[in-house]
Write a protein that holds these residues in place. Structure first.
Motif, PDB file in Angstrom:
ATOM      1  N   ILE A  75       0.833  -1.200   0.000  1.00 38.89           N
ATOM      2  CA  ILE A  75       0.000   0.000   0.000  1.00 38.89           C
ATOM      3  C   ILE A  75       0.869   1.253   0.000  1.00 38.89           C
ATOM      4  O   ILE A  75       0.418   2.343   0.344  1.00 38.89           O
ATOM      5  CB  ILE A  75      -1.011   0.027   1.168  1.00 38.89           C
ATOM      6  CG1 ILE A  75      -0.306   0.030   2.533  1.00 38.89           C
ATOM      7  CG2 ILE A  75      -1.982  -1.135   1.065  1.00 38.89           C
ATOM      8  CD1 ILE A  75      -1.255   0.338   3.685  1.00 38.89           C
ATOM      9  N   GLY A  76       2.134   1.090  -0.416  1.00 44.67           N
ATOM     10  CA  GLY A  76       3.057   2.214  -0.502  1.00 44.67           C
ATOM     11  C   GLY A  76       2.850   3.054  -1.745  1.00 44.67           C
ATOM     12  O   GLY A  76       2.040   2.747  -2.617  1.00 44.67           O
ATOM     13  N   GLU A  77       3.627   4.125  -1.825  1.00 44.58           N
ATOM     14  CA  GLU A  77       3.547   5.075  -2.928  1.00 44.58           C
ATOM     15  C   GLU A  77       3.856   4.415  -4.269  1.00 44.58           C
ATOM     16  O   GLU A  77       4.586   3.424  -4.339  1.00 44.58           O
ATOM     17  CB  GLU A  77       4.547   6.212  -2.671  1.00 44.58           C
ATOM     18  CG  GLU A  77       4.542   7.339  -3.684  1.00 44.58           C
ATOM     19  CD  GLU A  77       3.273   8.152  -3.643  1.00 44.58           C
ATOM     20  OE1 GLU A  77       2.254   7.676  -4.201  1.00 44.58           O
ATOM     21  OE2 GLU A  77       3.302   9.260  -3.067  1.00 44.58           O
ATOM     22  N   MET A  78       3.280   4.961  -5.321  1.00 44.26           N
ATOM     23  CA  MET A  78       3.596   4.523  -6.675  1.00 44.26           C
ATOM     24  C   MET A  78       5.051   4.880  -6.993  1.00 44.26           C
ATOM     25  O   MET A  78       5.479   6.023  -6.800  1.00 44.26           O
ATOM     26  CB  MET A  78       2.652   5.209  -7.670  1.00 44.26           C
ATOM     27  CG  MET A  78       2.811   4.748  -9.100  1.00 44.26           C
ATOM     28  SD  MET A  78       1.562   5.549 -10.166  1.00 44.26           S
ATOM     29  CE  MET A  78       2.015   4.865 -11.752  1.00 44.26           C
ATOM     30  N   LEU A  79       5.822   3.904  -7.457  1.00 36.65           N
ATOM     31  CA  LEU A  79       7.256   4.104  -7.686  1.00 36.65           C
ATOM     32  C   LEU A  79       7.527   4.578  -9.115  1.00 36.65           C
ATOM     33  O   LEU A  79       8.202   3.913  -9.909  1.00 36.65           O
ATOM     34  CB  LEU A  79       8.022   2.817  -7.393  1.00 36.65           C
ATOM     35  CG  LEU A  79       8.012   2.346  -5.936  1.00 36.65           C
ATOM     36  CD1 LEU A  79       8.834   1.081  -5.783  1.00 36.65           C
ATOM     37  CD2 LEU A  79       8.536   3.432  -5.004  1.00 36.65           C
ATOM     38  N   ARG A  80       7.028   5.755  -9.436  1.00 36.83           N
ATOM     39  CA  ARG A  80       7.255   6.331 -10.758  1.00 36.83           C
ATOM     40  C   ARG A  80       8.724   6.724 -10.921  1.00 36.83           C
ATOM     41  O   ARG A  80       9.340   7.254  -9.998  1.00 36.83           O
ATOM     42  CB  ARG A  80       6.390   7.571 -10.955  1.00 36.83           C
ATOM     43  CG  ARG A  80       4.927   7.294 -11.242  1.00 36.83           C
ATOM     44  CD  ARG A  80       4.180   8.600 -11.438  1.00 36.83           C
ATOM     45  NE  ARG A  80       2.847   8.398 -11.976  1.00 36.83           N
ATOM     46  CZ  ARG A  80       1.955   9.356 -12.137  1.00 36.83           C
ATOM     47  NH1 ARG A  80       2.254  10.607 -11.791  1.00 36.83           N
ATOM     48  NH2 ARG A  80       0.769   9.100 -12.641  1.00 36.83           N
ATOM     49  N   SER A  81       9.260   6.504 -12.113  1.00 37.15           N
ATOM     50  CA  SER A  81      10.656   6.870 -12.357  1.00 37.15           C
ATOM     51  C   SER A  81      10.847   8.387 -12.353  1.00 37.15           C
ATOM     52  O   SER A  81      11.959   8.874 -12.124  1.00 37.15           O
ATOM     53  CB  SER A  81      11.125   6.284 -13.695  1.00 37.15           C
ATOM     54  OG  SER A  81      10.291   6.721 -14.757  1.00 37.15           O
ATOM     55  N   SER A  82       9.770   9.140 -12.580  1.00 34.75           N
ATOM     56  CA  SER A  82       9.865  10.598 -12.522  1.00 34.75           C
ATOM     57  C   SER A  82       9.880  11.108 -11.077  1.00 34.75           C
ATOM     58  O   SER A  82      10.244  12.257 -10.832  1.00 34.75           O
ATOM     59  CB  SER A  82       8.700  11.234 -13.284  1.00 34.75           C
ATOM     60  OG  SER A  82       7.451  10.802 -12.762  1.00 34.75           O
ATOM     61  N   TRP A  83       9.490  10.254 -10.132  1.00 39.54           N
ATOM     62  CA  TRP A  83       9.511  10.621  -8.719  1.00 39.54           C
ATOM     63  C   TRP A  83      10.714  10.043  -7.989  1.00 39.54           C
ATOM     64  O   TRP A  83      11.231  10.647  -7.056  1.00 39.54           O
ATOM     65  CB  TRP A  83       8.234  10.121  -8.022  1.00 39.54           C
ATOM     66  CG  TRP A  83       6.968  10.735  -8.503  1.00 39.54           C
ATOM     67  CD1 TRP A  83       6.845  11.837  -9.306  1.00 39.54           C
ATOM     68  CD2 TRP A  83       5.630  10.298  -8.203  1.00 39.54           C
ATOM     69  NE1 TRP A  83       5.511  12.104  -9.529  1.00 39.54           N
ATOM     70  CE2 TRP A  83       4.738  11.188  -8.870  1.00 39.54           C
ATOM     71  CE3 TRP A  83       5.095   9.263  -7.463  1.00 39.54           C
ATOM     72  CZ2 TRP A  83       3.354  11.057  -8.800  1.00 39.54           C
ATOM     73  CZ3 TRP A  83       3.712   9.125  -7.377  1.00 39.54           C
ATOM     74  CH2 TRP A  83       2.850  10.018  -8.045  1.00 39.54           C
ATOM     75  N   GLN A  95      14.515   7.846  -8.452  1.00 42.40           N
ATOM     76  CA  GLN A  95      15.564   7.445  -9.385  1.00 42.40           C
ATOM     77  C   GLN A  95      15.897   5.961  -9.284  1.00 42.40           C
ATOM     78  O   GLN A  95      16.607   5.411 -10.127  1.00 42.40           O
ATOM     79  CB  GLN A  95      16.834   8.272  -9.143  1.00 42.40           C
ATOM     80  CG  GLN A  95      16.634   9.754  -9.429  1.00 42.40           C
ATOM     81  CD  GLN A  95      17.899  10.564  -9.219  1.00 42.40           C
ATOM     82  OE1 GLN A  95      18.872  10.085  -8.622  1.00 42.40           O
ATOM     83  NE2 GLN A  95      17.901  11.791  -9.704  1.00 42.40           N
ATOM     84  N   GLU A  96      15.393   5.307  -8.244  1.00 43.30           N
ATOM     85  CA  GLU A  96      15.662   3.891  -8.023  1.00 43.30           C
ATOM     86  C   GLU A  96      14.572   3.326  -7.115  1.00 43.30           C
ATOM     87  O   GLU A  96      13.729   4.064  -6.595  1.00 43.30           O
ATOM     88  CB  GLU A  96      17.030   3.705  -7.361  1.00 43.30           C
ATOM     89  CG  GLU A  96      17.125   4.426  -6.021  1.00 43.30           C
ATOM     90  CD  GLU A  96      18.459   4.260  -5.343  1.00 43.30           C
ATOM     91  OE1 GLU A  96      19.012   3.152  -5.399  1.00 43.30           O
ATOM     92  OE2 GLU A  96      18.935   5.246  -4.742  1.00 43.30           O
ATOM     93  N   ASP A  97      14.603   2.024  -6.901  1.00 41.49           N
ATOM     94  CA  ASP A  97      13.703   1.388  -5.937  1.00 41.49           C
ATOM     95  C   ASP A  97      14.203   1.750  -4.543  1.00 41.49           C
ATOM     96  O   ASP A  97      15.244   1.263  -4.102  1.00 41.49           O
ATOM     97  CB  ASP A  97      13.715  -0.123  -6.143  1.00 41.49           C
ATOM     98  CG  ASP A  97      12.730  -0.836  -5.214  1.00 41.49           C
ATOM     99  OD1 ASP A  97      12.187  -0.190  -4.309  1.00 41.49           O
ATOM    100  OD2 ASP A  97      12.510  -2.046  -5.406  1.00 41.49           O
ATOM    101  N   ILE A  98      13.457   2.608  -3.857  1.00 39.37           N
ATOM    102  CA  ILE A  98      13.939   3.153  -2.581  1.00 39.37           C
ATOM    103  C   ILE A  98      13.390   2.405  -1.358  1.00 39.37           C
ATOM    104  O   ILE A  98      13.661   2.810  -0.225  1.00 39.37           O
ATOM    105  CB  ILE A  98      13.603   4.667  -2.474  1.00 39.37           C
ATOM    106  CG1 ILE A  98      12.165   4.977  -2.921  1.00 39.37           C
ATOM    107  CG2 ILE A  98      14.574   5.487  -3.283  1.00 39.37           C
ATOM    108  CD1 ILE A  98      11.107   4.581  -1.991  1.00 39.37           C
TER     109      ILE A  98
END
Length: 255
Positions: free
Chosen positions: A96-104, A106-109
Motif C-alpha cells: 500500500i506504498g507510494e507509486m514508484l514512478r521513475s519521474s519521482w 531514481q531507483e527502488d527506494i
C-alpha cells in the motif's frame, strides 16, 4: 469498520523553508508541525465518527504504507484517538506504498526508507513497527519502475482486499477498528472500488473515508466485502488544523 486515510502534510511540500531544510531523505520526507496537528484533528474526527457509527469500539489495528509521512500520521492519530493499539503495534505493508514512478524516484527506494534504516523509529513513534500485516500469495509485489497507473491500481486493489479480508476474519469488528494510512492515489483506488470516487474531488491531507463491514450494515448480503460507505472524503478537520496552526504562528511572531 475500516478507515482509509491519506497521510498528513509532508515536509517537502511545505511553504516554509525550515521544514524543507530538515528533510533527511529527500525520497522519504517527514511530517511538518502542521501535519502533526492535522493528524491530531483527524483523530478527533475519527472519535466522533465512531461515536455515531460504532460506539463499542475498544481497540484499533493500524496498517501503514512504509513511507515516513504515513507512519508518523499513525503516530499522532494513535496519540489522540484514545483507543488501544493491539499489542502496541502498527503494521507496515509495502503493497500500500507510494507509486514508484521513475519521474519521482531514481531507483527502488524501499530498502532505503526511514523505516528500514532508523533503528530508533519504533521508539519515536511509540508503537512497535512490524511488517507485514498479512502475507498472501495473491499480493502483487512492487516492481521498479512502476510507471503504469494500471500496475499500481492492480497492486493496491489486491492489497486492500487481502488486508480487509484478514482483518474481518481475525477480529471482532464490533470491538475493533482498522485504520489504514496510505497515499492520495491509494485512497482514490479504494473509493473507486466502491463506486464512490469522483475525479472532481480532492484527496486532501488526512482525508477520512470509513466503511462499515459489520453484517447488519452490509447493503447486499450476497457480497460481504462490499461495505456500507459511512464517510467519504471528510476533511473539515484539515481546515480546523490550518486555522489553529496559523493562530499559533501568529502568537509566536507576536512575542
Amino acid at each position: 469498520m475500516i478507515f482509509v486515510l491519506r497521510h498528513a502534510e509532508r515536509a517537502d511540500n511545505s511553504p516554509y523553508q525550515d521544514d524543507q531544510k530538515d528533510v533527511k531523505l529527500d525520497f522519504d520526507p517527514h511530517l511538518t508541525d502542521l501535519g502533526a496537528l492535522q493528524s491530531q484533528f483527524c483523530a478527533q474526527s475519527i472519535k466522533k465518527i465512531l461515536e455515531t457509527y460504532n460506539p463499542n469500539v475498544k481497540r484499533v489495528v493500524y496498517v501503514s504504507s512504509p513511507f515516513l509521512r504515513c507512519i508518523q500520521t499513525v503516530q499522532y492519530v494513535n496519540q489522540y484517538l484514545g483507543l488501544n493499539a493491539i499489542e502496541d503495534k502498527m503494521y507496515v505493508q509495502t503493497q500500500i506504498g507510494e507509486m514508484l514512478r521513475s519521474s519521482w524516484f531514481q531507483e527502488d527506494i524501499n530498502k532505503k526508507l526511514t523505516q528500514k534504516t532508523d533503528p530508533n523509529l519504533s521508539q519515536q513513534i511509540g508503537l512497535k513497527i512490524e511488517e507485514p500485516f498479512v502475507q498472501d500469495e495473491r499480493l502483487i509485489q512492487q516492481v521498479y519502475p512502476e510507471d503504469k497507473l494500471g500496475d499500481f491500481q492492480d497492486r493496491f486493489k489486491v492489497a486492500y482486499e487481502v488486508i480487509a479480508e484478514k482483518f474481518l476474519n481475525t477480529y471482532n469488528t464490533e470491538e475493533t477498528v482498522l485504520i489504514l494510512v496510505t497515499h492520495g492515489f491509494g485512497v482514490q483506488i479504494v473509493l473507486d472500488k466502491f463506486n464512490c470516487f469522483r475525479f472532481s474531488d480532492m484527496v486532501d491531507y488526512c482525508s477520512i473515508n470509513a466503511f462499515d463491514y459489520r453484517p447488519e450494515s452490509l447493503p447486499d448480503k450476497e457480497y460481504p466485502l462490499f461495505p456500507k460507505v459511512c464517510i467519504r472524503q471528510q476533511h473539515d478537520h484539515v481546515k480546523q488544523a490550518d486555522n489553529e496552526f496559523s493562530k499559533r504562528k501568529y502568537q509566536v511572531a507576536k512575542f
